[in-house]
Design an enzyme around this catalytic site. Structure first.
Site, short mmCIF file in Angstrom:
data_model
loop_
_atom_site.label_atom_id
_atom_site.label_comp_id
_atom_site.label_asym_id
_atom_site.label_seq_id
_atom_site.Cartn_x
_atom_site.Cartn_y
_atom_site.Cartn_z
N GLY A 335 63.16 -15.05 -32.64
CA GLY A 335 62.14 -15.20 -33.68
C GLY A 335 62.77 -14.94 -35.05
O GLY A 335 63.94 -15.24 -35.28
N SER A 336 61.97 -14.32 -35.93
CA SER A 336 62.35 -14.28 -37.34
C SER A 336 63.58 -13.44 -37.67
O SER A 336 64.13 -13.56 -38.76
CB SER A 336 61.16 -13.77 -38.17
OG SER A 336 60.07 -14.63 -37.98
N THR A 337 64.03 -12.55 -36.75
CA THR A 337 65.27 -11.82 -37.06
C THR A 337 66.42 -12.81 -37.23
O THR A 337 67.39 -12.54 -37.92
CB THR A 337 65.65 -10.84 -35.92
OG1 THR A 337 65.63 -11.54 -34.68
CG2 THR A 337 64.70 -9.66 -35.86
N LYS A 339 66.35 -15.45 -38.90
CA LYS A 339 66.37 -16.01 -40.26
C LYS A 339 67.55 -15.48 -41.07
O LYS A 339 68.03 -16.12 -42.01
CB LYS A 339 65.04 -15.74 -40.98
CG LYS A 339 63.92 -16.64 -40.47
CD LYS A 339 62.56 -16.25 -41.02
CE LYS A 339 61.48 -17.17 -40.44
NZ LYS A 339 60.14 -16.58 -40.54
#
Ligand SMILES: [Zn+2]
Length: 776
Positions: A335-337, A339
């Protein structure tokens, strides 16, 4: 709308099907790995048991083994994590019992009484009157051995024998259980370092060779013995720091309880500059000294089952689960980690810079997506700088970066960061591991190149840009993020730093740069931006990881479990947070991952709400331990907890001045001229502005109060509420205590519990700004 359901709604059907197929493969691989470990244990302990026993008999009659001492496992500061101590195997020699006319009943009774073995079984063994070697008990500890020796002496027995062997001890029992591992009944390693470094730890057994007659029994008169010395195993020093490990386990366990995490949790701490693993946790864990036994939580589940068959199957499943190291055996969608990685790629390739700006209207459409792909904040983030896009964890901005990079470049960097390995076969699922020196590491799983590189369909690239539709291990993520902040070098993660051989020579495992992935300049930009995710009290989605006095950076992550999607089950999430500190010269990264927090706690499920505060608490303990000094701002100094002075013997005026100077309010009880008692006690650490109670020729009340419920109150209101009852407050992490959104989420004493006046209650504050709700 949460980002996951957004991508789920917009992902075209064929993509989902491919994902399911991929997922199926992945699950099968996981199960196979599972079965392999299970099968090995089963083989050693059950199938091979008789074989080992009979082999032992043969060997022992002809040549007695002298067990090499298994090497010690130390943590990085020389604390013993695993050690061997001398113990004795107890066996009987039925042939000698007969020859010397000793009483088998006396022997069997004596052994049964002292060792707790079965009397009938020992009697049965005495009936093998041709045998010189019938094992009764393995690895008996010293106190029992002393009793056996006394028994032998008392009855002048020749039929009971002892042979030296060694027994494995784990002084910290469950600490770092998955890292240390354990040994089976044959004394060889079955998990963790015990298994991976089994050859080094084992050494070589010595032997005594005796002359024998044709029947394999020792010749009684012309005795001849030859002695081969045992070569002891090597000692191993791990990179693990048991203090850091302890803090991580403590706070991870607390998070599992607070958020009712259903499927375990993992955490890794890494020295970002060397790739050394400082701590690695997988919950639930188990006691290494009794590794077959289930931990209490799992045992409760087994106890709740009624059907014996279900009990057995559940026991076996849970035993496998407790032995599994989630930190490197489980793969997940980051997920967003992730990014952070997309950001680093985009900065390095020059497709964006700190002056860049993005507009998020709540969704974006890429080529090949049938519907627009939504941001987790469906109303949109509006116009934002690159830093703000990271602070907001804006999907639209990161999809834009991914598309600007292009699929081939994205994959080339993913390979560089160690997430996948490309081959000439463009239809193969690219997979990679870190090659860490621990067993059980799973490989990542990504789209084939032929699917990912399609120019008419960018939906895979779009999803991958914000960390979805591929799976990696937690260890891969923390290794790559370490490269993003350490100046750009991907380090080889490792967990052993030194091997000390039995001849005294030492092999040191030096930090190894696998490759430079990004430039020092890009790395510096990533560091600056990550700090803004945590330190910005308004815009930062990672603000719950903030610790006063420290420069922490990081990134949240929330992902829906693909296995659940594939199985059509209810929504389940993995929430995570990766933190780095100190941001001016990073030393440590900590990744926390909570698998399936319960929806029933009332706390919004997200990395920002659950992962960030957990990492914050770990940092608050670990950074001072590492000798990194806190540097407080004026504002922090004014609001932070402080130590209560000793007022005893002061006049009222002196006490008034001392209280004010220390930043406390006060009230005086009694009419004496001098302070005789005080609440709270001297040196107690409590909130700034606390009203201390000073007694002048009076005594504090012995009354007992019921603990009030502080949940959902701000720090200052909670302080007042407690003051009313003669109770006091402090926080276990110095966060932004005056921010209006910081509310009590945990209190050290349960509501309605009876407590004495003067007790100091510790609380945890969490930012509960509801405008931040979203699966970022
Ligand atoms: Zn957005």
């Amino acid at each position: 709308m949460p980002e996951n359901s957004a991508s789920r709604a917009s992902g075209s059907q064929p993509n989902r099907m491919m994902l399911r197929r991929t997922l199926f493969l992945l699950t099968v691989c996981g199960i196979v790995a599972f079965i392999v470990l299970g099968a090995r244990l089963f083989k050693l302990q059950i199938v091979d048991h008789d074989l080992y026993e009979s082999e032992a008999i043969t060997q022992q009659v002809r040549s007695s083994a002298i067990t090499a001492s298994r090497g010690t496992i130390y943590d990085r500061n020389g604390k013993i994590l695993a050690m061997s101590a001398t113990a004795q195997n107890i066996f009987i020699s039925p042939a000698e019992i007969v020859k010397n006319k000793e009483d088998p009943v006396l022997i069997a009774k004596g052994l049964a009484e002292i060792l707790g073995v079965d009397y009938g079984e020992v009697m049965e063994k005495t009936s093998h009157t041709q045998s010189y070697y019938q094992m009764v008990a393995l690895r008996v500890e010293q106190d029992k051995v002393d009793e056996i020796r006394a028994f032998i002496q008392e009855h002048k027995l020749t039929g009971i024998k002892l042979e030296p062997t060694s027994k494995r001890y784990y002084p910290y029992s469950s600490l770092a259980a998955h890292v240390v591992g354990f040994v089976g009944t044959d004394n060889s390693g079955l998990g963790g370092l015990e298994a991976y470094y089994n050859d080094e730890l084992s050494g070589v057994n010595g032997r005594v060779v005796r002359a024998k007659n044709a029947f394999g029994t020792d010749m009684l008169y012309t005795k001849y013995e030859e002695y081969f010395d045992a070569e002891d195993g090597s000692n191993i020093t791990s990179t693990i720091d048991s203090t850091i490990q302890y803090y991580m386990e403590k706070h991870l366990q607390q998070a599992v309880t607070d958020f009712d995490v259903r499927n375990g949790a993992a955490a890794i701490a890494m020295d970002v500059n060397t790739g050394e693993i400082l701590g690695m946790v997988s919950l639930g864990n188990f006691d290494l000294n009794d590794y077959q036994k289930l931990n209490d939580d799992y045992q409760t589940l087994v106890d709740q089952a009624e059907d014996p068959a279900v009990k057995t199957s559940l026991f076996n499943q849970l035993q496998q689960r407790q032995w599994r190291n989630k930190a490197l055996s489980d793969t997940y969608e980051p997920g967003s980690t992730f990014k952070i990685i997309t950001l680093a790629m985009a900065l390095e390739e020059g497709v964006t810079n700190e002056e860049d700006s993005f507009y998020c209207g709540g969704s974006i459409q890429v080529t090949g997506d049938t519907d627009a792909r939504k941001c987790w904040k469906t109303s949109g983030h509006g116009s934002q700088s690159l830093t703000q896009a990271l602070q907001h964890s804006c999907n639209v901005a990161f999809i834009t970066l991914g598309v600007r990079l292009g699929a081939e470049t994205f994959y080339r960097y993913a390979e560089s960061f160690g997430f996948l390995k490309l081959t000439d076969n463009r239809d193969a699922y690219p997979s990679a591991t870190t090659g860490v020196d621990l067993g059980g590491e799973s490989g990542s799983l990504w789209w084939t190149q032929n699917v990912f590189y399609r120019r008419d369909n960018l939906s895979q690239l779009a999803a991958a840009s914000f960390g979805q539709t591929f799976t990696i291990t937690p260890l891969q993520l923390i290794t790559a993020v370490s490269a993003c902040v350490n100046g750009g070098n991907l380090m080889q993660p490792h967990i052993v730093r030194e091997i000390e051989h039995s001849d005294g020579t030492v092999t040191r495992i030096e930090p190894t740069v696998v490759r430079q992935v990004i430039s020092e300049e890009t790395s510096a930009t990533v560091r600056r931006m990550l700090e803004q995710v945590v330190c910005d009290p308004v815009e930062g989605t990672g603000k719950n990881a903030y610790v006063a006095g420290y420069r922490i950076g990081g990134k949240t992550g929330t992902s829906e479990k693909v296995a659940q999607i594939a199985a059509g089950g209810p929504n389940e999430y993995i929430v995570s947070f990766i933190g780095v500190a100190p941001m001016d010269a990073p030393q440590i990264a900590i990744l926390v991952l909570l698998d399936t927090p319960s929806t029933e706690t009332g706390i919004y499920i997200s990395g920002g709400r659950m992962g960030a505060p957990t990492v914050g608490k770990m940092m608050a303990d670990i950074l001072p331990y590492l000798g990194i000094e806190a540097q407080y701002s004026e504002e922090e100094l004014a609001t932070m907890d402080r130590s209560v002075p000793d007022f005893s013997g002061m006049s009222k005026d002196e006490a008034m001045n001392a209280a004010q100077q220390a930043g406390f309010d006060f009230r005086i009880i009694g009419d004496g001229s001098e302070i005789t008692a005080q609440l709270p006690a001297r040196n107690a650490v409590v909130a700034a502005g606390t009203q201390v109670i000073l007694y002048a020729n009076a005594e504090p009340s012995e009354a007992v109060e019921k603990m009030p419920d502080l949940h959902g109150l701000s720090y200052s209101i909670a302080r007042q509420r407690l003051g009313f009852y003669g109770l006091f407050i402090n926080t276990n992490v110095m966060s932004r205590i005056d921010a209006e959104h910081m509310l009590v989420s945990w209190q050290s004493v349960e509501t309605d519990e009876e407590i004495k006046h003067g007790t100091v209650i510790t609380v945890t504050l969490v930012d509960s700004d509801s405008s931040m709700d979203g699966r970022y």
